[in-house]
Enzyme design. Structure first.
Site, PDB file in Angstrom:
ATOM      1  N   ALA A   1       0.825  -1.205   0.000  1.00 26.42           N
ATOM      2  CA  ALA A   1       0.000   0.000   0.000  1.00 26.42           C
ATOM      3  C   ALA A   1       0.859   1.255   0.000  1.00 26.42           C
ATOM      4  O   ALA A   1       0.494   2.270  -0.588  1.00 26.42           O
ATOM      5  CB  ALA A   1      -0.930  -0.023   1.214  1.00 26.42           C
ATOM      6  N   PHE A   2       2.029   1.202   0.695  1.00 29.21           N
ATOM      7  CA  PHE A   2       2.844   2.398   0.827  1.00 29.21           C
ATOM      8  C   PHE A   2       4.153   2.335   0.073  1.00 29.21           C
ATOM      9  O   PHE A   2       4.815   3.347  -0.101  1.00 29.21           O
ATOM     10  CB  PHE A   2       3.157   2.658   2.311  1.00 29.21           C
ATOM     11  CG  PHE A   2       1.945   2.848   3.154  1.00 29.21           C
ATOM     12  CD1 PHE A   2       0.995   3.797   2.829  1.00 29.21           C
ATOM     13  CD2 PHE A   2       1.727   2.061   4.279  1.00 29.21           C
ATOM     14  CE1 PHE A   2      -0.123   3.971   3.599  1.00 29.21           C
ATOM     15  CE2 PHE A   2       0.607   2.236   5.048  1.00 29.21           C
ATOM     16  CZ  PHE A   2      -0.319   3.200   4.710  1.00 29.21           C
ATOM     17  N   GLY A   3       4.557   1.171  -0.376  1.00 29.39           N
ATOM     18  CA  GLY A   3       5.864   1.107  -0.995  1.00 29.39           C
ATOM     19  C   GLY A   3       6.136  -0.227  -1.657  1.00 29.39           C
ATOM     20  O   GLY A   3       5.224  -0.984  -1.967  1.00 29.39           O
ATOM     21  N   THR A   4       7.446  -0.488  -1.839  1.00 31.06           N
ATOM     22  CA  THR A   4       7.892  -1.677  -2.567  1.00 31.06           C
ATOM     23  C   THR A   4       8.789  -2.510  -1.664  1.00 31.06           C
ATOM     24  O   THR A   4       9.538  -1.971  -0.848  1.00 31.06           O
ATOM     25  CB  THR A   4       8.670  -1.247  -3.829  1.00 31.06           C
ATOM     26  OG1 THR A   4       7.854  -0.375  -4.598  1.00 31.06           O
ATOM     27  CG2 THR A   4       9.049  -2.460  -4.662  1.00 31.06           C
TER      28      THR A   4
ATOM     29  N   ASP B   1      -5.634  -8.439   8.758  1.00 35.26           N
ATOM     30  CA  ASP B   1      -5.405  -8.891   7.374  1.00 35.26           C
ATOM     31  C   ASP B   1      -4.769 -10.279   7.372  1.00 35.26           C
ATOM     32  O   ASP B   1      -3.835 -10.534   6.629  1.00 35.26           O
ATOM     33  CB  ASP B   1      -4.517  -7.889   6.632  1.00 35.26           C
ATOM     34  CG  ASP B   1      -4.527  -8.140   5.117  1.00 35.26           C
ATOM     35  OD1 ASP B   1      -5.431  -8.866   4.641  1.00 35.26           O
ATOM     36  OD2 ASP B   1      -3.629  -7.642   4.428  1.00 35.26           O
ATOM     37  N   LEU B   2      -5.275 -11.170   8.217  1.00 37.74           N
ATOM     38  CA  LEU B   2      -4.738 -12.535   8.259  1.00 37.74           C
ATOM     39  C   LEU B   2      -5.251 -13.312   7.059  1.00 37.74           C
ATOM     40  O   LEU B   2      -6.449 -13.417   6.830  1.00 37.74           O
ATOM     41  CB  LEU B   2      -5.149 -13.230   9.559  1.00 37.74           C
ATOM     42  CG  LEU B   2      -4.663 -14.673   9.710  1.00 37.74           C
ATOM     43  CD1 LEU B   2      -3.137 -14.737   9.703  1.00 37.74           C
ATOM     44  CD2 LEU B   2      -5.213 -15.294  10.997  1.00 37.74           C
ATOM     45  N   ALA B   3      -4.340 -13.852   6.271  1.00 38.56           N
ATOM     46  CA  ALA B   3      -4.668 -14.682   5.112  1.00 38.56           C
ATOM     47  C   ALA B   3      -3.437 -15.505   4.783  1.00 38.56           C
ATOM     48  O   ALA B   3      -2.326 -15.230   5.274  1.00 38.56           O
ATOM     49  CB  ALA B   3      -5.084 -13.819   3.917  1.00 38.56           C
TER      50      ALA B   3
ATOM     51  N   ASN C   1      -0.367 -13.767   3.648  1.00 42.77           N
ATOM     52  CA  ASN C   1       0.382 -13.024   4.651  1.00 42.77           C
ATOM     53  C   ASN C   1       1.037 -13.937   5.677  1.00 42.77           C
ATOM     54  O   ASN C   1       1.334 -13.513   6.782  1.00 42.77           O
ATOM     55  CB  ASN C   1      -0.529 -12.010   5.337  1.00 42.77           C
ATOM     56  CG  ASN C   1      -0.902 -10.875   4.421  1.00 42.77           C
ATOM     57  OD1 ASN C   1      -0.141 -10.538   3.512  1.00 42.77           O
ATOM     58  ND2 ASN C   1      -2.068 -10.288   4.619  1.00 42.77           N
TER      59      ASN C   1
END
EC number: 2.7.10.1
Length: 1308
Positions: free
Chosen positions: A728-731, A843-845, A848
């Site tokens: 979301a914020f970077g790479t 955001d548990l999946a 991840n």
């Protein structure tokens, strides 16, 4: 009462009775319709009753209980909850009717066409046996029909029941309860029953659900107040106001929700303005909505039926048997002459012609001889009526041959076969499939539909008046080149032409079967059906048409007939009309605007404007409208809405709005004054505290200080190698960390903030660093440091095998039950750690969860995680994208996140693992997920999962968050399952499956492609300090461990001395048989607390060290420099203690713990290091993976390969082969310890300590290594997973029982 006389009905129903399972898993059984008939053998009568209704919940038909003796066990009737027909209880002698769970009798069929419940003559005339109590304490609804209770000599309490509350239409004629029931010995109802009961105790009180309701309720209720009304679709009462709270459904049960109708096969699409197929459609099966009809039913429209109606035929589409309307006449196959029922017949005659009525296919032959057409006096068969030959107009196929040697003299053609399409020729008459011989009255054949003669020759001869035969190209009808034509001695062609018996001018050159444009084989210009025409009716004619090639097709009925030379339509369908005949809905012409059509999520209502175009009604109009605004809504009196005209309601609405606004202003001002006064009071109190120089904390929270350390890295220490992904914020990059002043290379993952992000993103990025730095657990990805360059960089451990989702998808053919359950335990333990620290992941999946090794996974991506304060129980999120298909319903609706919402996501993650990377709710749009969940639909049971594992998932998906299990309970539950994996997961070839080698991973290979592994070191190896070299003990028998050592704080593992001559040394995750080889031991310095689990599941898991590979070669010992001991400290407030000398031997010969060592709570697993650890001085060998190498230099031997075989707890390595050696290995069990082994799930003794080893070059704590004999091979135990109970903590002298379960990859 008229008793039925057909005793055979019992036998036929017994054979036909079966039980099917609707979608909601309710057991359904067929009812009976024998009334008072019974079998002569009362024993057989009882067995038949039990066979019918045992384990039955829904009776599809009638429940008839007759002629049952007094000593029979009828407890199996307690499972019945619903009867669709009637209930008959008659001529019985038992005392109690155990229909305790029966809630509803629908009365679709009635006894004597009047009663839904009939109970009479239930006593023995010459004895004291008879029905005394009706166990119908939950019966609250009879939808149709009445009640008849009469002549039950011993029956009590029936006259106390308020039957008007049960019967929906309680007319006096429907209720018959006479005084012949009961006797003087009946007692009274319990005082709490207010005089209405089914029996004497307080548990037998009648529950009233209708007569006690508020007058606003239009059905049943669960209390006397207006708010206690049941949903209008409920029957028999409810437990709440929703349609899912009903005890039974008035109409249909759709996955637990009561609905007016099941989801229809077609729904209206407001975008395309058409009815489209509904993929979520269900069929009505009794009172249930099912996804699939039972195998012995067919689908008719949207219902499951036993047989298609007469106007429809049964077809199979996509594996589903369906009823389809017949285009002309429904297919019917009949036996031909010489086959089946007509085997002895020689010709079609007046005695058998009626058997061909409505036949479309003749299985066999059709033969017409003189004895059939003109009659056979010898056999008393009359001449056939020529009109009856019209029965053959429905025949489309003859599988055999057609033989016509006689025909009525007044019929000049064979037009009765005008629909005959195919002559199969499967059976031939002397090689012929079509024979027409000596028919003097025939002038034309008129087989106008005949398209194929599959086999056999044609023989048409001696028909003196036959014409048109010479115009036909007969070869176009043949299927093979071997077929022949014999046509001779018929009327000459020139004579036919002279008399005008020629083909119509509209026929093509292919010829014709007779006169007229309907006898052409093909048309010269256009055709309408079978008739050839000059042109289509494009601009005139009664029916307007359009041209489809050479075929004229009629316009859609919704197209208005145009004049003045305009086309009525341009093609097929209602969307190609020039002008609509009635109304226009989008591009389609319709007969009326949609009014209550079912859409995807609601009903569709539209109105017509002056131009006769349909437009949607206002959203507030739920029952139709006459215009576009909410003022144009249509209201009906029976809905409870106001029936006042809109202009009459406007002043009332305006007054209500003004009054409401005034009240809001007053409330707002009052609240503002209250807040201001409270603020002033608080400031004054604070000022008084400051004036007295108060040094106490004003708001002590009691929360422990966060003493985690944050390492600041320089940008020069980091080297980026390749991009791994974007967030979301970077790479995220794969990189190398080279600490300043050192030569080691540490593979890391570098997350870099985008340069275009603003201050808010920087704050959130650093919040993520705070969370990750504060977390320290074996199953959470560790933060190594932060680089405060112009673009902030977070540096974390590099997980060499990528995310778990891709890993299970890539290795799905090699992953067994043990590994899956171990992952479930590890993820649960990681989440349990987060829950203890009040952190909600959000955001548990599976994507991840990262794979460090096949036996070790870690949770990552704290980008969405949020810490809860001490007094917070939930987190309310603001905007942003969310993973809807992984989220609980309260998160989707209200953006409220708790630990229990993480439990929901955990259930979806486990489902992903069990389906080997399956996509949850695949194919369902995200916007439909909330409605789907509210209706009770959940992810399906994975094929490999037993009901035990699936029920754990289902519990995670409960709507009520408090009903979901805690992570502590989940860890304990999966730990229990992991002790016997093949009992809970069924995987084909599980016993023969090998663990996937980490080196085979595509992600792993990509990581190794671009970087030299010289001087590569794992991050945890670099951070954890080293201990002095400790020569390992060499032993083969079990070492003793005092169970008292596993207290809250644990000492380092004691050393052991050799106990036999055969020595085993552990190296790089394996064992080798060597003499006198020493291996360094690394003492742990950091303590990772293990969260407690439920009672009975506190055991640690210890896996076989050779599970994933074979034995290792010996490796030279190595010790890192002392400076490494200062790199990391578990407690930054305390300096690392001085190293104590080696422990001393106690009086029993055991090594005592070393002093001043930090205490450990459990043993860390020995894991594979996928990176190479090589020193420049050559003291260590390059290792691809310490658990994936052979002991020899050559290729691995067959006996060294890992196989999935059970390891037995009472088998030991006998390297000496001597009896006395075996004797030394046998332990005796104290009496008090025997009960603990009756059930391995309740082993609750203390466990040995476990050291934290992060580098496989060093020795796992040797106090935990024991050897077992498995099929002649010796294997060590390694603490790979802290979920299994080992036998280490047994006291000396304990004898272990045989293993109760079989395990794969793990030794219990």
């Amino acid at each position: 009462m008229k008793p039925a006389t057909g005793l055979w009905v019992w036998v036929s129903l017994l054979v036909a009775a079966g039980t099917v399972q609707p979608s909601d898993s309710q057991s359904v059984c067929a009812g009976t319709e024998n009334k008072l008939s019974s079998l002569s053998d009362l024993e057989q009568q009882y067995r038949a009753l039990r066979k019918y209704y045992e384990n039955c919940e829904v009776v599809m038909g009638n429940l008839e209980i007759t002629s049952i003796e007094h000593n029979r066990d009828l407890s199996f009737l307690r499972s019945v909850r619903e009867v669709t027909g009637y209930v008959l209880v008659a001529l019985n002698q038992f005392r109690y009717l155990p229909l305790e769970n029966l809630r509803i009798i629908r009365g679709t069929k009635l006894y004597e066409d009047r009663y839904a419940l009939a109970i009479f003559l239930n006593y023995r005339k010459d004895g004291n046996f008879g029905l005394q109590e009706l166990g119908l304490k939950n019966l609250t609804e009879i939808l149709n029909g009445g009640v008849y209770v009469d002549q039950n000599k011993f029956l009590c309490y029936a006259d106390t029941i308020h039957w008007q509350d049960i019967v929906r239409n309680p007319w006096p004629s429907n209720l018959t309860l006479v005084s012949t029931n009961g006797s003087s010995g009946c007692g009274r109802c319990h005082k709490s029953c207010t005089g209405r009961c089914w029996g004497p105790t307080e548990n037998h009180c009648q529950t009233l659900t209708r007569t006690v309701c508020a007058e606003q309720c239009d059905g049943r209720c669960y209390g006397p107040y207006v708010s206690d009304c049941c949903h209008r679709e409920c029957a028999g009462g409810c437990s709440g106001p929703k349609d899912t709270d009903c005890f039974a459904c008035m109409n249909f049960n759709d996955s637990g929700a009561c609905v007016t109708q099941c989801p229809q096969t077609f729904v209206y699409n407001p975008t395309t303005f058409q009815l489209e197929h509904n993929f979520n459609a269900k069929y009505t099966y009794g009172a249930f909505c099912v996804k699939k009809c039972p195998h012995n039913f067919v689908v008719d429209s949207s219902s499951c039926v036993r047989a298609c109606p007469s106007s429809k035929m049964e077809v199979e589409e996509n594996g589903i048997k369906m009823c389809k309307p017949c285009t002309d006449i429904c297919p019917k196959a009949c036996d031909g002459i010489g086959t089946g029922s007509l085997m002895s017949a020689q010709t079609v005659d007046s005695s058998n012609i009626d058997k061909f009525i409505n036949c479309t296919k003749i299985n066999g032959n059709l033969i017409f001889l003189v004895t059939g057409i003109h009659g056979d006096p010898y056999n008393a068969i009359e001449a056939i009526d020529p009109e009856k030959l019209n029965v053959f107009r429905t025949v489309r196929e003859i599988t055999g041959f057609l033989n016509i040697q006689s025909w009525p003299p007044n019929m000049t053609d064979f037009s009765v076969f005008s629909n005959l399409v195919t002559i199969g020729g499967r059976v031939l008459y002397s090689g012929l499939s079509l024979l027409i011989l000596k028919q003097q009255g025939i002038t034309s054949l008129q087989f106008q539909s005949l398209k194929e003669i599959s086999a056999g020759n044609i023989y048409i001869t001696d028909n003196s008046n036959l014409c048109y035969y010479h115009t036909i190209n007969w070869t176009t009808l043949f299927s093979t080149i071997n077929q022949r034509i014999v046509i001779r001695d018929n009327r000459k062609a020139e004579n036919c032409t002279a008399e005008g018996m020629v083909c119509n001018h509209l026929c093509s050159s292919d010829g014709c079967w007779g006169p007229g444009p309907d006898q052409c084989l093909s048309c010269r210009r256009f055709s309408r059906g079978r008739i050839c025409i000059e042109s289509c009716n494009l601009y005139d004619g009664e029916f307007r048409e359009f041209e489809n090639g050479s075929i004229c097709v009629e316009c859609d009925p919704q197209c208005e007939k145009m004049e003045d030379g305009l086309l009525t339509c341009h093609g097929p369908g209602p969307d190609n009309c020039t002008k609509c005949s009635h109304f226009k809905d989008g591009p389609n012409c319709v007969e009326k605007c949609p009014d209550g059509l079912q859409g995807a999520n609601s009903f569709i209502f539209k109105y017509a404007d002056p131009d006769r175009e349909c437009h949607p009604c206002h959203p507030n109009c739920t029952q139709g409208c006459n215009g576009p605004t909410s003022h144009d809504c249509i209201y009906y009196p029976w809905t409870g809405h106001s029936t006042l005209p809109q202009h009459a309601r406007t002043p009332l609405i305006a007054a209500g709005v003004i009054g409401g606004l005034f009240i809001l202003v007053i409330v707002g001002l009052t609240f503002a004054v209250y807040v201001r006064r409270k603020s002033i009071k608080k400031k004054r109190a604070l000022r008084r505290f400051l004036e007295t120089e108060l040094v106490e904390p004003l708001t002590p929270s009691g929360t422990a200080p966060n003493q985690a350390q944050l390492r600041i890295l320089k940008e020069t220490e980091l080297k980026r190698v390749k991009v791994l992904g974007s967030g979301a914020f970077g790479t995220v990059y794969k990189g190398i960390w080279v600490p300043e002043g050192e030569t080691v290379k540490i593979p890391v993952a570098i997350k870099i903030l985008n340069e275009t992000t603003g201050p808010k993103a920087n704050v959130e990025f650093m919040d993520e660093a705070l969370i990750m730095a504060s977390m320290d657990h074996p199953h959470l990805v560790r933060l190594l440091g932060v680089c405060l360059s112009p673009t902030i960089q977070l540096v974390t451990q590099l997980m060499p095998h990528g995310c778990l989702l891709e890993y299970v998808h890539e290795h799905k053919d090699n992953i067994g039950s043990q590994l899956l359950l171990n992952w479930c335990v590890q993820i649960a333990k990681g989440m349990m750690y987060l829950e203890e620290r009040r952190l909600v992941h959000r955001d548990l999946a599976a994507r991840n969860v990262l794979v460090k090794s096949p036996n070790h996974v870690k949770i990552t991506d704290f980008g969405l995680a949020r810490l809860l304060e001490g007094d917070e129980k939930e987190y309310n999120a603001d905007g942003g994208k969310m993973p809807i298909k992984w989220m609980a319903l309260e998160c989707i609706h209200y953006r409220k996140f708790t630990h229990q919402s993480d439990v929901w996501s955990y259930g979806v993650t486990i489902w992903e693992l069990m389906t080997f990377g399956g996509k949850p709710y695949d194919g369902i749009p995200t916007r439909e997920i909330p409605d789907l969940l509210e209706k009770g639909e959940r992810l399906p049971q994975p094929p490999i999962c037993t009901i035990d594992v699936y029920m754990v998932m289902v519990k995670c998906w409960m709507i009520d968050a408090d009903s979901r299990p805690k992570f502590k309970e989940l860890a304990a539950e999966f730990s229990r399952m992991a002790r016997d994996p093949q009992r809970y997961l069924v995987i084909q070839g599980d016993d023969r499956m090998k663990l996937p080698s980490p080196n085979d991973s595509k992600f792993f290979q990509n990581l190794l492609d671009e970087e030299d592994l010289e001087d590569m070191m794992d991050a945890e190896e670099y951070l954890v300090p080293q201990a002095f070299n400790i020569p390992p003990p060499i032993y083969t028998s079990r070492a003793r461990i005092d169970s008292n050592r596993s207290e809250i704080g644990h000492s380092p593992p004691p050393a052991y001395t050799p106990m036999s001559g055969n020595q085993f040394v552990y190296r790089d995750g394996g064992f080798a048989a060597e003499q006198g080889v020493s291996v360094p031991y690394r003492a742990p310095t950091s303590t990772i607390p293990e969260a407690p689990v439920a009672q009975g599941a506190t055991a640690e898991i210890f896996d076989d060290s050779c599970c994933n590979g074979t034995l290792r070669k010996p490796v030279a010992p190595h010790v890192q420099e002392d400076s490494s001991t200062q790199r990391y400290s578990a407690d930054p407030t305390v300096f690392a203690p001085e190293r104590s000398p080696r422990g001393e031997l106690d009086e029993e010969g055991y090594m005592t713990p070393m002093r001043d060592k930090p205490k450990q709570e459990y043993l860390n697993p020995v894991e594979e290091n996928p990176f190479v650890s090589r020193r420049k001085n050559g003291d260590l060998q390059a290792l691809d993976n310490p658990e994936y190498h052979n002991a020899s230099n050559g290729p691995p031997k067959a006996e060294d390969e890992y196989v999935n075989e059970p390891l037995y707890l009472n088998t030991f390595a006998n390297t000496l082969g001597k009896a006395e050696y075996l004797k030394n290995n046998i332990l005796s069990m104290p009496e008090k310890a025997k009960k603990a082994f009756d059930n391995p799930d309740y082993w609750n003794h203390s466990l040995p300590p476990r050291s934290t080893l992060q580098h496989p070059d060093y020795l796992q704590e040797y106090s935990t290594k024991y050897f077992y004999k498995q099929n002649g091979r010796i294997r060590p135990i390694v603490a790979e997973n802290p979920e299994y109970l080992s036998e280490f903590s047994l006291k000396p002298g304990t004898v272990l029982p045989p293993p109760p379960y079989r395990h794969r990859n793990t030794v219990v």
